[in-house]
Design a protein around this motif. Sequence first.
Motif, short mmCIF file in Angstrom:
data_model
loop_
_atom_site.label_atom_id
_atom_site.label_comp_id
_atom_site.label_asym_id
_atom_site.label_seq_id
_atom_site.Cartn_x
_atom_site.Cartn_y
_atom_site.Cartn_z
N GLU A 89 0.84 -1.20 0.00
CA GLU A 89 0.00 0.00 0.00
C GLU A 89 0.88 1.24 0.00
N LEU A 90 0.59 2.18 -0.92
CA LEU A 90 1.37 3.41 -1.02
C LEU A 90 1.12 4.28 0.20
N ARG A 91 2.19 4.61 0.95
CA ARG A 91 2.07 5.43 2.15
C ARG A 91 2.32 6.90 1.84
N TYR A 92 3.42 7.19 1.12
CA TYR A 92 3.71 8.57 0.73
C TYR A 92 4.72 8.57 -0.40
N VAL A 93 4.83 9.73 -1.06
CA VAL A 93 5.81 9.94 -2.12
C VAL A 93 6.63 11.16 -1.72
N LYS A 94 7.93 11.00 -1.66
CA LYS A 94 8.82 12.13 -1.38
C LYS A 94 9.35 12.64 -2.71
N VAL A 95 9.10 13.91 -2.99
CA VAL A 95 9.53 14.51 -4.25
C VAL A 95 10.63 15.52 -3.92
N THR A 96 11.80 15.30 -4.53
CA THR A 96 12.93 16.22 -4.33
C THR A 96 13.22 16.87 -5.68
N PRO A 97 12.81 18.16 -5.84
CA PRO A 97 13.09 18.83 -7.11
C PRO A 97 14.58 19.13 -7.24
N LYS A 98 15.02 19.35 -8.49
CA LYS A 98 16.43 19.66 -8.72
C LYS A 98 16.80 20.95 -8.00
N TYR A 99 15.91 21.93 -8.03
CA TYR A 99 16.11 23.19 -7.33
C TYR A 99 14.93 23.41 -6.40
N ALA B 256 13.12 22.96 -2.17
CA ALA B 256 13.00 22.06 -1.02
C ALA B 256 12.15 20.84 -1.38
N ALA B 257 12.43 19.76 -0.70
CA ALA B 257 11.66 18.52 -0.91
C ALA B 257 10.28 18.67 -0.27
N TYR B 258 9.31 17.94 -0.82
CA TYR B 258 7.97 17.91 -0.25
C TYR B 258 7.43 16.50 -0.36
N TYR B 259 6.33 16.27 0.35
CA TYR B 259 5.76 14.93 0.44
C TYR B 259 4.34 14.95 -0.11
N LEU B 260 3.98 13.91 -0.83
CA LEU B 260 2.61 13.72 -1.31
C LEU B 260 2.05 12.50 -0.58
N VAL B 261 1.00 12.73 0.19
CA VAL B 261 0.39 11.66 0.99
C VAL B 261 -1.00 11.39 0.43
N PRO B 262 -1.32 10.14 0.12
CA PRO B 262 -2.66 9.86 -0.43
C PRO B 262 -3.74 10.18 0.60
N SER B 263 -4.84 10.75 0.10
CA SER B 263 -5.96 11.07 1.00
C SER B 263 -6.72 9.79 1.31
N GLY B 264 -7.80 9.93 2.05
CA GLY B 264 -8.56 8.76 2.48
C GLY B 264 -9.09 7.91 1.33
N ASN B 265 -9.51 8.54 0.22
CA ASN B 265 -10.05 7.75 -0.88
C ASN B 265 -8.96 7.17 -1.78
N GLY B 266 -7.72 7.65 -1.66
CA GLY B 266 -6.61 7.11 -2.43
C GLY B 266 -6.51 7.63 -3.84
N TYR C 270 2.56 18.03 1.73
CA TYR C 270 3.11 18.46 3.01
C TYR C 270 4.57 18.83 2.81
N ASP C 271 5.03 19.82 3.58
CA ASP C 271 6.44 20.19 3.53
C ASP C 271 7.29 19.22 4.33
N SER C 272 6.71 18.57 5.34
CA SER C 272 7.42 17.57 6.13
C SER C 272 6.40 16.55 6.62
N LEU C 273 6.88 15.42 7.12
CA LEU C 273 5.99 14.40 7.64
C LEU C 273 5.79 14.54 9.14
N GLY C 274 6.44 15.55 9.75
CA GLY C 274 6.30 15.79 11.18
C GLY C 274 4.98 16.47 11.48
N PRO C 275 4.79 16.84 12.75
CA PRO C 275 3.55 17.54 13.10
C PRO C 275 3.47 18.89 12.39
N ASN C 276 2.26 19.31 12.08
CA ASN C 276 2.05 20.55 11.34
C ASN C 276 2.04 21.75 12.28
#
Length: 124
Positions: A79-89, A91-101, A107-113
């Motif tokens: 099951e896909l949990r998250y995708v970390k995207v690191t652009p060439k230029y 900051a990295a960001y995270y794509l987290v699937p929502s409830g429906n998938g 998100y900018d980080s996976l820590g608390p918001n």
Amino acid sequence: MIRHGAATFAFFLCTVALAQPAPPPPPPPASPPTYTRPPDGVPLPPSITDATTDPELEPQVTIIRRETETSEEVRVNGELRYVKVTPKYGAAYYLVPSGNGQTYLRYDSLGPNLRAPMWLLFSW
């Protein structure tokens, strides 16, 4: 006179109550029985699987390199949990699937918001 008699009686009751011997301490609890094997007819409990050695719980990371970014897809038990995207230029960001998938939340980080306020209070 009655007031003096009531005070004397109250004093007498207090001294009698304090002069009583303390009750004996309760007996120490019996030590629990030790078993070397379960009684006859009782099955053994199932073994506990260690989460660190279970291959199904290990995250599977797929790294996809493109010209402008690098994506890391993290799956647990298929099951896909998250995708970390690191652009060439940038900051990295995270794509987290929502409830429906079907959609992703960014998100900018996976820590608390929780972000500390950084207001400018004084300036020279």
